[in-house]
Scaffold this motif. Structure first.
Motif, PDB file in Angstrom:
ATOM      1  N   LEU A 119       0.908  -1.132   0.105  1.00  0.00           N
ATOM      2  CA  LEU A 119      -0.001   0.036   0.055  1.00  0.00           C
ATOM      3  C   LEU A 119       0.702   1.173  -0.061  1.00  0.00           C
ATOM      4  O   LEU A 119       1.617   1.371   0.818  1.00  0.00           O
ATOM      5  CB  LEU A 119      -0.714  -0.085   1.142  1.00  0.00           C
ATOM      6  N   ASP A 120       0.715   2.110  -0.900  1.00  0.00           N
ATOM      7  CA  ASP A 120       1.619   3.250  -1.235  1.00  0.00           C
ATOM      8  C   ASP A 120       0.830   4.480  -0.554  1.00  0.00           C
ATOM      9  O   ASP A 120      -0.205   4.897  -1.397  1.00  0.00           O
ATOM     10  CB  ASP A 120       1.819   3.369  -2.640  1.00  0.00           C
ATOM     11  N   ALA A 137       3.729   4.699 -11.943  1.00  0.00           N
ATOM     12  CA  ALA A 137       4.913   4.280 -11.563  1.00  0.00           C
ATOM     13  C   ALA A 137       4.340   2.821 -10.878  1.00  0.00           C
ATOM     14  O   ALA A 137       5.125   1.812 -11.235  1.00  0.00           O
ATOM     15  CB  ALA A 137       5.412   5.191 -10.370  1.00  0.00           C
ATOM     16  N   LEU A 138       3.185   2.697 -10.172  1.00  0.00           N
ATOM     17  CA  LEU A 138       2.660   1.705  -9.567  1.00  0.00           C
ATOM     18  C   LEU A 138       2.155   0.629 -10.678  1.00  0.00           C
ATOM     19  O   LEU A 138       2.609  -0.619 -10.667  1.00  0.00           O
ATOM     20  CB  LEU A 138       1.573   1.899  -8.726  1.00  0.00           C
ATOM     21  N   ARG A 139       1.747   1.108 -11.555  1.00  0.00           N
ATOM     22  CA  ARG A 139       1.399   0.266 -12.729  1.00  0.00           C
ATOM     23  C   ARG A 139       2.515  -0.274 -13.357  1.00  0.00           C
ATOM     24  O   ARG A 139       2.678  -1.437 -14.161  1.00  0.00           O
ATOM     25  CB  ARG A 139       0.456   0.989 -13.735  1.00  0.00           C
ATOM     26  N   ASP A 140       3.602   0.554 -13.728  1.00  0.00           N
ATOM     27  CA  ASP A 140       4.745   0.064 -14.464  1.00  0.00           C
ATOM     28  C   ASP A 140       5.751  -0.912 -13.483  1.00  0.00           C
ATOM     29  O   ASP A 140       6.603  -1.519 -14.101  1.00  0.00           O
ATOM     30  CB  ASP A 140       5.630   1.386 -14.711  1.00  0.00           C
ATOM     31  N   ALA A 141       5.271  -1.045 -12.349  1.00  0.00           N
ATOM     32  CA  ALA A 141       5.969  -2.081 -11.233  1.00  0.00           C
ATOM     33  C   ALA A 141       5.228  -3.210 -11.300  1.00  0.00           C
ATOM     34  O   ALA A 141       3.897  -3.266 -11.185  1.00  0.00           O
ATOM     35  CB  ALA A 141       6.247  -1.373  -9.999  1.00  0.00           C
ATOM     36  N   PRO A 142       5.929  -4.339 -11.573  1.00  0.00           N
ATOM     37  CA  PRO A 142       4.938  -5.582 -11.604  1.00  0.00           C
ATOM     38  C   PRO A 142       4.695  -6.157 -10.573  1.00  0.00           C
ATOM     39  O   PRO A 142       4.627  -7.547 -10.043  1.00  0.00           O
ATOM     40  CB  PRO A 142       5.906  -6.764 -12.407  1.00  0.00           C
ATOM     41  N   GLY A 143       4.258  -5.371  -9.588  1.00  0.00           N
ATOM     42  CA  GLY A 143       3.445  -5.983  -8.211  1.00  0.00           C
ATOM     43  C   GLY A 143       2.297  -5.700  -7.974  1.00  0.00           C
ATOM     44  O   GLY A 143       1.404  -4.965  -8.823  1.00  0.00           O
ATOM     45  N   ARG A 144       1.720  -6.139  -6.731  1.00  0.00           N
ATOM     46  CA  ARG A 144       0.406  -5.812  -6.452  1.00  0.00           C
ATOM     47  C   ARG A 144       0.349  -4.702  -5.513  1.00  0.00           C
ATOM     48  O   ARG A 144       0.935  -4.758  -4.500  1.00  0.00           O
ATOM     49  CB  ARG A 144      -0.600  -7.051  -5.761  1.00  0.00           C
ATOM     50  N   SER A 145      -0.359  -3.562  -5.999  1.00  0.00           N
ATOM     51  CA  SER A 145      -0.205  -2.385  -5.313  1.00  0.00           C
ATOM     52  C   SER A 145      -1.530  -1.704  -4.958  1.00  0.00           C
ATOM     53  O   SER A 145      -2.583  -1.754  -5.723  1.00  0.00           O
ATOM     54  CB  SER A 145       0.632  -1.269  -6.186  1.00  0.00           C
ATOM     55  N   PRO A 175      -4.204  -5.057 -10.795  1.00  0.00           N
ATOM     56  CA  PRO A 175      -2.918  -5.146  -9.893  1.00  0.00           C
ATOM     57  C   PRO A 175      -2.537  -3.772  -9.110  1.00  0.00           C
ATOM     58  O   PRO A 175      -2.150  -3.886  -8.183  1.00  0.00           O
ATOM     59  CB  PRO A 175      -1.974  -5.521 -10.795  1.00  0.00           C
ATOM     60  N   VAL A 176      -3.274  -2.825  -9.593  1.00  0.00           N
ATOM     61  CA  VAL A 176      -3.250  -1.491  -8.808  1.00  0.00           C
ATOM     62  C   VAL A 176      -4.704  -1.084  -8.613  1.00  0.00           C
ATOM     63  O   VAL A 176      -5.503  -0.931  -9.343  1.00  0.00           O
ATOM     64  CB  VAL A 176      -2.373  -0.553  -9.833  1.00  0.00           C
ATOM     65  N   THR A 177      -5.169  -1.198  -7.422  1.00  0.00           N
ATOM     66  CA  THR A 177      -6.421  -0.761  -6.821  1.00  0.00           C
ATOM     67  C   THR A 177      -6.015   0.549  -5.638  1.00  0.00           C
ATOM     68  O   THR A 177      -4.870   1.311  -5.909  1.00  0.00           O
ATOM     69  CB  THR A 177      -6.931  -1.847  -6.079  1.00  0.00           C
ATOM     70  N   MET A 178      -7.107   0.984  -5.391  1.00  0.00           N
ATOM     71  CA  MET A 178      -7.179   2.234  -4.404  1.00  0.00           C
ATOM     72  C   MET A 178      -7.721   2.274  -3.161  1.00  0.00           C
ATOM     73  O   MET A 178      -8.487   1.184  -2.985  1.00  0.00           O
ATOM     74  CB  MET A 178      -8.033   3.477  -5.475  1.00  0.00           C
ATOM     75  N   ALA A 179      -7.032   2.954  -2.316  1.00  0.00           N
ATOM     76  CA  ALA A 179      -7.725   3.292  -0.835  1.00  0.00           C
ATOM     77  C   ALA A 179      -7.797   4.459  -0.528  1.00  0.00           C
ATOM     78  O   ALA A 179      -7.245   5.567  -1.368  1.00  0.00           O
ATOM     79  CB  ALA A 179      -6.797   2.497   0.197  1.00  0.00           C
ATOM     80  N   LEU A 180      -8.291   5.297   0.380  1.00  0.00           N
ATOM     81  CA  LEU A 180      -8.439   6.574   0.737  1.00  0.00           C
ATOM     82  C   LEU A 180      -7.774   6.728   1.998  1.00  0.00           C
ATOM     83  O   LEU A 180      -8.081   6.059   2.998  1.00  0.00           O
ATOM     84  CB  LEU A 180      -9.825   6.839   0.979  1.00  0.00           C
ATOM     85  N   GLY A 181      -6.701   7.717   2.036  1.00  0.00           N
ATOM     86  CA  GLY A 181      -6.037   8.073   3.326  1.00  0.00           C
ATOM     87  C   GLY A 181      -6.752   8.951   4.198  1.00  0.00           C
ATOM     88  O   GLY A 181      -6.913  10.217   3.543  1.00  0.00           O
TER      89      GLY A 181
END
Length: 432
Positions: A119-120, A137-145, A175-181
């Motif tokens: 979680l970024d 950037a998160l999309r370009d990294a091959p992880g679950r973010s 692979p990239v989803t969202m949360a609210l801070g």
């Protein structure tokens, strides 16, 4: 496509599957389909897991990845000094390219050290272009973010339009989803917390909130009194929270994310690991920021373990593995997809070397990982069945070019902000 992880020491983090001294894991189309002592799969690509621990990838549910360019400069900072340095001095000079390259290198570093889900926690908001650069950037990294957009950290108020804009670009469960801070009661009104929670619920977003209590402060009790505790919220740090308030969080089904290195060094107080567990919570661990701490979960586990054992002799090594895998996945709402080696889950798996002299001979895998593990052991990383690190090297990443860009980013920001890079930078917090 089938992949067979063959002959490894399987630490599944699933009580139904158990652990195997010698086991195979079969993956098909990115999903774990079988775990057994031996599997016959002649049509599968075989990855030899001999002399390897096979375990779920780590889950880091709280990291400010945009700060990667200033790694290590704040090792001896207090929290007010960190805030003055990163938010007061450096952040105003960040351009979208700086956010992009810092986030990308930070996410690749996390993958390199076995963090398959991260979680970024983004709070460098300057413009929509900055936010879009982080997501790219998160999309370009091959992880679950998970891109956690921090409300109130430079975003316009009200934040509704901005949250909705980013959510429209991250609508699904890819692979990239969202949360609210969220902003907490220390930073804003209860009406604002209520509004932001309603917005998150409307958009189907989980939430994360930083909170530390001192003296007579009772932030969790305030939220409880206003009916604002949710099972979808992760409370970051929570140092100084009373036992009663921790039980409130447990009753609400909320999560706690502990960043042990940062908390101990910055003056937050003792990590709440043992007290959270005693209150009925399943604590999780996170890195927080690399200007102040190492970016790998091995370090976080070791610090949390040592700190708690020093207080009361509590915890065991398997607890720490749960905190950083299945429990952290649950805090992100992803435990149905990741966090354990379970048939039907995505193959987010790491292979750790057991023949490395720093851990050889391995008698108990969990004890070894927690007491002596380090990123150099991470030989192979799979995310949803895709091999993103093989034989100790990230796959397809042009690291020399990215390192050059990150260094240029750091140097440009430092020059613009008047930051010395000779080890003498000691930020001056604003006086109240």
């Amino acid at each position: 496509m089938k992949i067979l992880l063959a002959g490894g020491n399987v630490v599944s983090m699933d009580t139904a599957v158990g652990d195997l001294d010698r086991g195979d894991v079969l993956i098909e189309d990115g999903v774990i389909v079988e775990v057994a002592e031996r599997i016959d799969a002649p049509d599968a690509e075989v990855i030899d897991a001999t002399d390897r621990i096979v375990m779920p990838g780590f889950v880091d549910n709280h990291r400010h990845t945009w700060q990667t360019a200033f790694r290590g400069v704040g090792a001896d900072w207090t929290f007010p000094e960190w805030a003055a340095a990163m938010h007061g001095t450096a952040k105003p000079h960040y351009q979208p390219e700086d956010v992009y390259v810092g986030t990308l290198l930070g996410r690749l570093e996390a993958l390199h050290s076995g963090v398959t889900t991260m979680l970024d926690w983004y709070h460098v908001a300057q413009s929509h272009e900055h936010e879009d650069a982080a997501v790219a950037a998160l999309r370009d990294a091959p992880g679950r973010s998970i891109f956690c957009l921090g409300a109130g950290w430079g975003t316009p108020d009200p934040v509704d339009d901005d949250i909705r804009r980013v959510r429209s670009d991250l609508p699904g469960d890819g692979p990239v989803t969202m949360a609210l801070g969220l902003r907490g009661p220390e930073d804003t009104s209860m009406d604002t917390v209520d509004r932001e929670l309603k917005l998150a619920a409307e958009l189907g977003l989980r939430t994360s909130l930083h909170t530390v209590a001192s003296g007579t402060q009772r932030p969790i009790a305030e939220l409880h009194a206003h009916g604002l505790l949710r099972e979808t919220t992760t409370f970051v740090h929570a140092n100084g929270i009373s036992d009663e308030e921790l039980r409130m969080l447990a009753d609400a089904g909320s999560s706690v994310s502990i960043s042990p290195d940062v908390e101990l060094k910055m003056g937050f107080g003792s990590p709440m690991t043992g007290r959270a567990l005693a209150a009925g919570l399943r604590p999780t661990l996170s890195i927080d920021d690399v200007p102040s701490a190492a970016g790998d979960m091995f370090s976080a586990m070791r610090t949390a373990f040592a700190a708690q054992r020093g207080l009361d002799g509590g915890l065991n090594s398997h607890d720490l593995l749960e905190f950083t895998t299945i429990d952290a996945a649950a805090s992100c709402g992803l435990d149905a997809r990741t966090g354990s080696i379970t048939p039907g889950k995505d193959a987010d798996i790491i292979l750790l070397r057991t023949d490395d002299l720093t851990v050889f001979p391995v008698t108990d895998p969990a004890d070894t990982i927690v007491s002596a593990g380090h990123p150099g052991l991470v030989d192979t990383v799979l995310v949803a069945g895709r091999v993103v690190k093989r034989d100790g090297a990230l796959v397809g990443a042009d690291l020399p070019a990215l390192k050059t860009r990150l260094t240029a980013s750091r140097d440009r920001i430092a020059a613009a902000a008047g930051i010395p890079l000779d080890g003498t930078w000691r930020p001056q917090p604003e006086s109240k």
